[in-house]
Enzyme design. Structure first.
Site, PDB file in Angstrom:
ATOM      1  N   GLU A  82       0.847  -1.240  -0.214  1.00 13.79           N
ATOM      2  CA  GLU A  82      -0.064   0.076  -0.079  1.00 13.79           C
ATOM      3  C   GLU A  82       0.634   1.298   0.097  1.00 13.79           C
ATOM      4  OE1 GLU A  82      -0.478  -2.733   1.727  1.00 13.79           O
ATOM      5  OE2 GLU A  82      -2.484  -3.264   1.599  1.00 13.79           O
ATOM      6  N   PHE A 144     -10.865  -7.640  14.400  1.00 11.45           N
ATOM      7  CA  PHE A 144     -10.087  -7.986  13.599  1.00 11.45           C
ATOM      8  C   PHE A 144      -9.609  -6.988  12.494  1.00 11.45           C
ATOM      9  CE2 PHE A 144      -8.773  -9.980   9.404  1.00 11.45           C
ATOM     10  CZ  PHE A 144      -7.461 -10.823   9.605  1.00 11.45           C
ATOM     11  N   GLN A 145      -8.292  -6.476  12.339  1.00 13.31           N
ATOM     12  CA  GLN A 145      -7.748  -5.697  11.479  1.00 13.31           C
ATOM     13  C   GLN A 145      -8.451  -4.243  11.706  1.00 13.31           C
ATOM     14  OE1 GLN A 145      -7.947  -7.373   7.250  1.00 13.31           O
ATOM     15  NE2 GLN A 145      -5.861  -7.865   7.789  1.00 13.31           N
ATOM     16  N   LYS A 194     -17.319  -1.120   7.179  1.00 16.85           N
ATOM     17  CA  LYS A 194     -17.893  -1.867   6.100  1.00 16.85           C
ATOM     18  C   LYS A 194     -19.361  -2.090   6.078  1.00 16.85           C
ATOM     19  CE  LYS A 194     -17.175  -6.662   4.809  1.00 16.85           C
ATOM     20  NZ  LYS A 194     -16.437  -7.883   5.006  1.00 16.85           N
ATOM     21  N   MET A 506      24.273   8.882   0.634  1.00 15.12           N
ATOM     22  CA  MET A 506      23.958  10.481   1.260  1.00 15.12           C
ATOM     23  C   MET A 506      24.376  10.266   2.761  1.00 15.12           C
ATOM     24  SD  MET A 506      23.629  13.358   1.031  1.00 15.12           S
ATOM     25  CE  MET A 506      22.565  14.089  -0.606  1.00 15.12           C
TER      26      MET A 506
HETATM   27  C1  LIG Z   1      18.398  15.225   0.881  1.00 15.82           C
HETATM   28  C2  LIG Z   1      17.669  16.338   0.534  1.00 15.82           C
HETATM   29  C3  LIG Z   1      18.339  17.566   0.333  1.00 15.82           C
HETATM   30  C4  LIG Z   1      17.816  18.645  -0.016  1.00 15.82           C
HETATM   31  N1  LIG Z   1      18.346  19.717  -0.452  1.00 15.82           N
HETATM   32  C5  LIG Z   1      17.840  20.920  -0.836  1.00 15.82           C
HETATM   33  C6  LIG Z   1      18.574  21.911  -1.338  1.00 15.82           C
HETATM   34  O1  LIG Z   1      19.591  22.176  -1.410  1.00 15.82           O
HETATM   35  N2  LIG Z   1      17.860  23.143  -1.714  1.00 15.82           N
HETATM   36  C7  LIG Z   1      16.358  22.911  -1.714  1.00 15.82           C
HETATM   37  O2  LIG Z   1      15.622  23.957  -2.176  1.00 15.82           O
HETATM   38  N3  LIG Z   1      15.615  22.124  -1.162  1.00 15.82           N
HETATM   39  C8  LIG Z   1      16.386  20.813  -0.666  1.00 15.82           C
HETATM   40  N4  LIG Z   1      15.749  19.994  -0.343  1.00 15.82           N
HETATM   41  C9  LIG Z   1      14.043  20.028  -0.190  1.00 15.82           C
HETATM   42  C10 LIG Z   1      13.584  20.612   0.928  1.00 15.82           C
HETATM   43  O3  LIG Z   1      13.826  19.950   2.129  1.00 15.82           O
HETATM   44  C11 LIG Z   1      12.302  21.112   0.730  1.00 15.82           C
HETATM   45  O4  LIG Z   1      11.253  20.248   0.448  1.00 15.82           O
HETATM   46  C12 LIG Z   1      12.221  22.021  -0.446  1.00 15.82           C
HETATM   47  O5  LIG Z   1      13.008  23.163  -0.105  1.00 15.82           O
HETATM   48  C13 LIG Z   1      10.715  23.043  -0.357  1.00 15.82           C
HETATM   49  O6  LIG Z   1      10.717  23.696  -1.573  1.00 15.82           O
HETATM   50  P1  LIG Z   1       9.266  24.743  -1.452  1.00 15.82           P
HETATM   51  O7  LIG Z   1       9.485  25.639  -0.305  1.00 15.82           O
HETATM   52  O8  LIG Z   1       9.436  25.444  -2.838  1.00 15.82           O
HETATM   53  O9  LIG Z   1       7.911  23.769  -1.634  1.00 15.82           O
HETATM   54  P2  LIG Z   1       6.944  23.244  -0.588  1.00 15.82           P
HETATM   55  O10 LIG Z   1       7.538  22.783   0.685  1.00 15.82           O
HETATM   56  O11 LIG Z   1       5.887  22.513  -1.258  1.00 15.82           O
HETATM   57  O12 LIG Z   1       6.195  24.672  -0.093  1.00 15.82           O
HETATM   58  C14 LIG Z   1       5.555  25.492  -1.194  1.00 15.82           C
HETATM   59  C15 LIG Z   1       5.014  26.651  -0.443  1.00 15.82           C
HETATM   60  O13 LIG Z   1       4.149  27.419  -1.580  1.00 15.82           O
HETATM   61  C16 LIG Z   1       2.707  27.629  -0.762  1.00 15.82           C
HETATM   62  N5  LIG Z   1       1.746  27.516  -1.812  1.00 15.82           N
HETATM   63  C17 LIG Z   1       1.226  26.340  -2.434  1.00 15.82           C
HETATM   64  N6  LIG Z   1       0.183  26.583  -3.476  1.00 15.82           N
HETATM   65  C18 LIG Z   1       0.263  28.053  -3.657  1.00 15.82           C
HETATM   66  C19 LIG Z   1      -0.319  29.016  -4.164  1.00 15.82           C
HETATM   67  N7  LIG Z   1      -1.340  28.559  -4.996  1.00 15.82           N
HETATM   68  N8  LIG Z   1      -0.040  30.251  -4.098  1.00 15.82           N
HETATM   69  C20 LIG Z   1       0.699  30.662  -3.118  1.00 15.82           C
HETATM   70  N9  LIG Z   1       1.569  29.844  -2.535  1.00 15.82           N
HETATM   71  C21 LIG Z   1       1.305  28.548  -2.601  1.00 15.82           C
HETATM   72  C22 LIG Z   1       2.574  26.515   0.317  1.00 15.82           C
HETATM   73  O14 LIG Z   1       1.606  27.024   1.213  1.00 15.82           O
HETATM   74  C23 LIG Z   1       4.026  26.471   0.804  1.00 15.82           C
HETATM   75  O15 LIG Z   1       4.425  27.266   1.821  1.00 15.82           O
HETATM   76  C24 LIG Z   1      16.138  18.532   0.110  1.00 15.82           C
HETATM   77  C25 LIG Z   1      15.583  17.577   0.395  1.00 15.82           C
HETATM   78  C26 LIG Z   1      16.053  16.364   0.586  1.00 15.82           C
HETATM   79  C27 LIG Z   1      15.270  15.045   0.857  1.00 15.82           C
HETATM   80  C1  LIG Z   2      12.645   5.901   4.586  1.00 10.38           C
HETATM   81  C2  LIG Z   2      13.899   6.424   4.928  1.00 10.38           C
HETATM   82  N1  LIG Z   2      14.875   5.874   5.482  1.00 10.38           N
HETATM   83  C3  LIG Z   2      16.070   6.454   5.896  1.00 10.38           C
HETATM   84  C4  LIG Z   2      16.212   7.653   5.295  1.00 10.38           C
HETATM   85  C5  LIG Z   2      17.669   8.422   5.591  1.00 10.38           C
HETATM   86  N2  LIG Z   2      18.508   8.524   4.236  1.00 10.38           N
HETATM   87  C6  LIG Z   2      18.614   9.595   3.493  1.00 10.38           C
HETATM   88  S1  LIG Z   2      19.150   9.526   2.053  1.00 10.38           S
HETATM   89  C7  LIG Z   2      19.846   7.860   2.495  1.00 10.38           C
HETATM   90  C8  LIG Z   2      20.706   7.038   1.624  1.00 10.38           C
HETATM   91  C9  LIG Z   2      19.988   6.556   0.400  1.00 10.38           C
HETATM   92  O1  LIG Z   2      20.807   5.713  -0.073  1.00 10.38           O
HETATM   93  P1  LIG Z   2      20.627   5.161  -1.758  1.00 10.38           P
HETATM   94  O2  LIG Z   2      19.077   4.846  -1.792  1.00 10.38           O
HETATM   95  O3  LIG Z   2      21.571   4.268  -2.146  1.00 10.38           O
HETATM   96  O4  LIG Z   2      20.835   6.631  -2.522  1.00 10.38           O
HETATM   97  P2  LIG Z   2      22.455   7.211  -2.509  1.00 10.38           P
HETATM   98  O5  LIG Z   2      22.376   8.385  -1.701  1.00 10.38           O
HETATM   99  O6  LIG Z   2      23.294   6.592  -2.398  1.00 10.38           O
HETATM  100  O7  LIG Z   2      22.343   7.928  -4.022  1.00 10.38           O
HETATM  101  C10 LIG Z   2      19.123   7.408   3.659  1.00 10.38           C
HETATM  102  C11 LIG Z   2      19.242   6.113   4.518  1.00 10.38           C
HETATM  103  C12 LIG Z   2      15.137   8.398   4.409  1.00 10.38           C
HETATM  104  N3  LIG Z   2      15.519   9.338   3.681  1.00 10.38           N
HETATM  105  N4  LIG Z   2      14.170   7.720   4.222  1.00 10.38           N
END
Ligand SMILES: Cc1cc2nc3c(=O)[nH]c(=O)nc-3n(C[C@H](O)[C@H](O)[C@H](O)COP(=O)(O)OP(=O)(O)OC[C@H]3O[C@@H](n4cnc5c(N)ncnc54)[C@H](O)[C@@H]3O)c2cc1C
Ligand SMILES: Cc1ncc(C[n+]2csc(CCOP(=O)(O)OP(=O)(O)O)c2C)c(N)n1
Ligand SMILES: [Mg+2]
Length: 607
Positions: A82, A144-145, A194, A506
């Site tokens: 799921e 159940f469930q 259900k 990462m």
């Molecule tokens: C490993 C990893 C590394 C990351 N590194 C980076 C990085 O280097 N740089 C980076 O940018 N991000 C990075 N992120 C992502 C980061 O964590 C955030 O998810 C991201 O920055 C959020 O972007 P956002 O604010 O544009 O989007 P969202 O979190 O989706 O926010 C969007 C905003 O827009 C608003 N909004 C929605 N609809 C409307 C509308 N119609 N009109 C006006 N406002 C609206 C919402 O209310 C919200 O506040 C990383 C994520 C991971 C997993």
């Molecule tokens: C469900 C979940 N568990 C743990 C993490 C923490 N985490 C972030 S990146 C990462 C490693 C990802 O490894 P891989 O999928 O091999 O990608 P790579 O960074 O090597 O490109 C982990 C464990 C996460 N983001 N999501």
């Protein structure tokens, strides 16, 4: 068995086999009350809401709904877990701009949806999840469930409903769609017992749009807020537009472009905003934040005005808030009032739909020119350098950026790319240059490993004519690789690029930088991914050398079904630049100079 079914002029391609051409769908547009079961009402409502594809997995408490489903023009995609259903619904919504629908039974079925619901909540993705619940008389008896899924999902949904009476099914589903899509989008859960599914009711569709006293997103734009913003823009010499996912969600692509061009200001994008402004536009300076471009982060720190358009100043974007753009005034436009002054204090704020706000702002603003500021940012770009892997002589190593850059080149930047989470996700953001909206689908806020493959399947079903690539890590892919089986059964073609570095990369990178290279639980042994693909009747290919990348990518693009490519990349490469968590935005770790023979940096990035 694949077949095509004609129901009321709707061609439905699927694997269900119960209906024949002569059997009419139950769904009708007549406005006469007709007796329906609760289960039928669920599908009537979904069809009225425009749903033609759902992602789910059956079980006891949702069986009446599954039985009724066979009589409706809806394609059901049978997932293998799921979690896959909720990620597919998510990818479907992000790619297509509509609502994704996931269905599950009670208990473990419902709880398996949770990670996908939380992912959608963090990234504001419109989704409706329908779960079966034990009969109403058994609720509270550890039946159940039985699981209190509305309780469990309370903090990760915009709203959740427990429906115990057949007459409440339509209002709940109508409200769910309204809530999922209005204001700031998000997931809504409808849990239906259900007995409510089995009960009968004289029923007709109520076409009146939903109005809720407790949910009225602001429609109008305040004139005084606009005037305040205009004054700040007039006074600015070093503005930077920060464009986020809200640009995509409000459909303000053209308005942002007109705005940027009118004041000739640079546009930086968040990870989730990539694609909201064309990568090739001269005003696009690139991604900001932890793994953003160095000159973008420097420009933000030196700006005198930040214009935040539909972005929420995530900590990955700001770094240390105390030192974040301290000389800049901030204009924040967001549809959600709770985002204003949450992380960063705004000097002017407009709470409204971005497209509406920008229309008013554009009318009220005089053109401006920030050529000198743009030139200055350009000079930082030259100094701090872009990575140019294409110009690198082949030294026998295959690097993930090579792979992603080649996929970008060969798909001409036009594919929908869905990533998993980790280093490969960041390299995708750096090396695949998105021209069009909704072509990067990635889990930003929750950073959910396992998202990539199922979300790519959902994206392909929303956009069947698009070329879809899943770029996943060897770790995250294994979390949901069972969905390859779904792709095979449904005949969905996605190209899967496994960036196989033998590590949870990462996390290994963090251990290298901050934990003295003590690689606790990050080396990863994987199965033979080529054989995994073949075991599903799909094509599996392997690439170990840079010279092979382009040919194999071409083969994957030309093949009919899903193709998985196992890219054996350099194991201990790291993503640069990197702002350590909580550090100042301009305190970036750069690629160490002692490694230039491995990956040099230069300014050009040729197609
Ligand atoms: C490993 C990893 C590394 C990351 N590194 C980076 C990085 O280097 N740089 C980076 O940018 N991000 C990075 N992120 C992502 C980061 O964590 C955030 O998810 C991201 O920055 C959020 O972007 P956002 O604010 O544009 O989007 P969202 O979190 O989706 O926010 C969007 C905003 O827009 C608003 N909004 C929605 N609809 C409307 C509308 N119609 N009109 C006006 N406002 C609206 C919402 O209310 C919200 O506040 C990383 C994520 C991971 C997993
Ligand atoms: C469900 C979940 N568990 C743990 C993490 C923490 N985490 C972030 S990146 C990462 C490693 C990802 O490894 P891989 O999928 O091999 O990608 P790579 O960074 O090597 O490109 C982990 C464990 C996460 N983001 N999501
Ligand atoms: Mg890995």
């Amino acid at each position: 068995m694949q077949f095509i079914l004609l129901i009321k002029d709707i061609y439905l391609v699927g694997t269900t086999i119960n209906l024949t051409d002569s059997e009419p769908a139950v769904h009708t547009d007549s406005h006469m009350p007709t007796e329906r079961t609760g289960a039928q009402i669920i599908w009537e409502c979904l069809v009225h809401e425009g749903v033609n594809t759902v992602f789910g997995y059956p079980g006891g408490a949702i069986l009446p709904a599954y039985d009724a489903m066979l009589d409706y023009p809806v394609r059901h995609v049978l997932v293998r877990h799921e979690q896959g259903a909720s990620h597919m619904a998510d990818g479907y919504a992000r790619a297509g701009g509509g609502v994704g629908v996931a269905i599950a039974t009670s208990g473990p079925g419902a709880t398996n949806l949770v990670t996908g619901i939380a992912t959608a909540m963090m990234d504001s993705v419109p989704m409706v999840c329908i779960t079966g619940q034990v009969p109403s008389k058994l609720i509270g008896y550890d039946a159940f469930q039985e699981t209190d899924i509305t309780g469990i999902t309370l903090p990760i949904t915009k709203h959740s409903y427990l429906v115990t009476r057949v007459e409440d099914i339509m209002p709940a589903i109508k409200e769910a769609f309204h809530l999922a899509t209005s204001g700031r989008p998000g997931p809504v859960l409808v849990d239906i017992t259900k007995d409510a599914q089995q009960a009968r009711l004289g029923w007709e569709w109520n076409p009146t749009p939903v109005k809720l006293r407790w949910h009225r997103p602001k429609q109008s734009v305040s004139r005084s807020d606009v005037a305040k913003a205009v004054d700040l823009i007039k006074a600015s010499k070093r503005p930077v537009i920060l464009a986020g996912q809200g640009v995509l969600q409000s459909g303000a692509i053209n308005e942002v472009r007109q705005f940027a061009e009118k004041i000739n200001a640079p546009v930086a994008l968040t990870l989730l905003g990539l694609g909201a402004f064309p990568a090739s536009h001269p005003l696009n300076i690139g991604m900001m934040g932890m793994h953003g471009e160095a000159w973008v982060n420097h420009a933000i720190q030196e700006a005198d005005l930040l214009l935040a358009f539909g972005m929420r100043f995530d900590d990955r974007v700001t770094g240390n808030l105390k030192t974040y753009a301290i000389n800049a005034k901030k204009i924040h436009i967001d549809i959600d009032p709770s985002e204003i002054n949450k992380n960063v204090t705004a000097d002017a704020a407009i709470v409204a739909d971005l497209r509406h706000a920008l229309k008013d702002l554009l009318d009220a603003m005089a053109p401006a020119d920030h050529g000198a500021w743009l030139k200055y940012i350009g000079s930082m770009k030259g100094d701090s350098a872009v990575r140019d892997i294409q110009a690198l002589p082949d030294n026998g190593h295959l690097y993930a950026p090579h792979v992603i850059n080649d996929i970008w080149r060969l798909t001409e930047g036009k594919a929908i790319v869905v990533t998993d989470v980790g280093q490969h996700q960041m390299w995708e953001a750096q090396y695949y240059h998105h021209e069009k909206p909704r072509t990067l689908i990635t889990s930003g806020g929750l950073g959910t490993m396992g998202f990539g493959l199922p979300a790519a399947i959902g994206a392909k079903l929303a956009k069947p004519d698009a070329e879809v690539w899943a770029i996943v890590g060897d770790g995250g892919f294994q979390m949901t690789q069972a969905e390859l089986s779904t792709a095979a059964q449904e005949g969905v073609k996605v190209n899967v690029a496994v960036i196989n570095n033998g590590y949870l990369g990462m996390v290994r990178q963090w251990q290298e930088f901050f934990y003295e290279r003590r690689y606790a639980a990050t080396p990863l042994r994987s199965p033979d991914f080529v054989k995994i693909a073949e075991a599903h009747g799909l094509t599996g290919l392997r690439v170990e050398r840079r010279t092979e990348v382009a040919d194999v990518v071409r083969r994957a693009r030309e093949a009919d079904g899903t193709v998985l490519i196992d890219f054996r990349v350099e194991q201990e490469d790291s993503v640069y630049p990197m702002v350590p968590a909580g550090a100042d935005l301009d305190a970036m770790i750069r690629r160490p100079p002692q490694q230039p023979s491995v990956l040099v940096e230069s300014a050009a990035d040729p197609m």
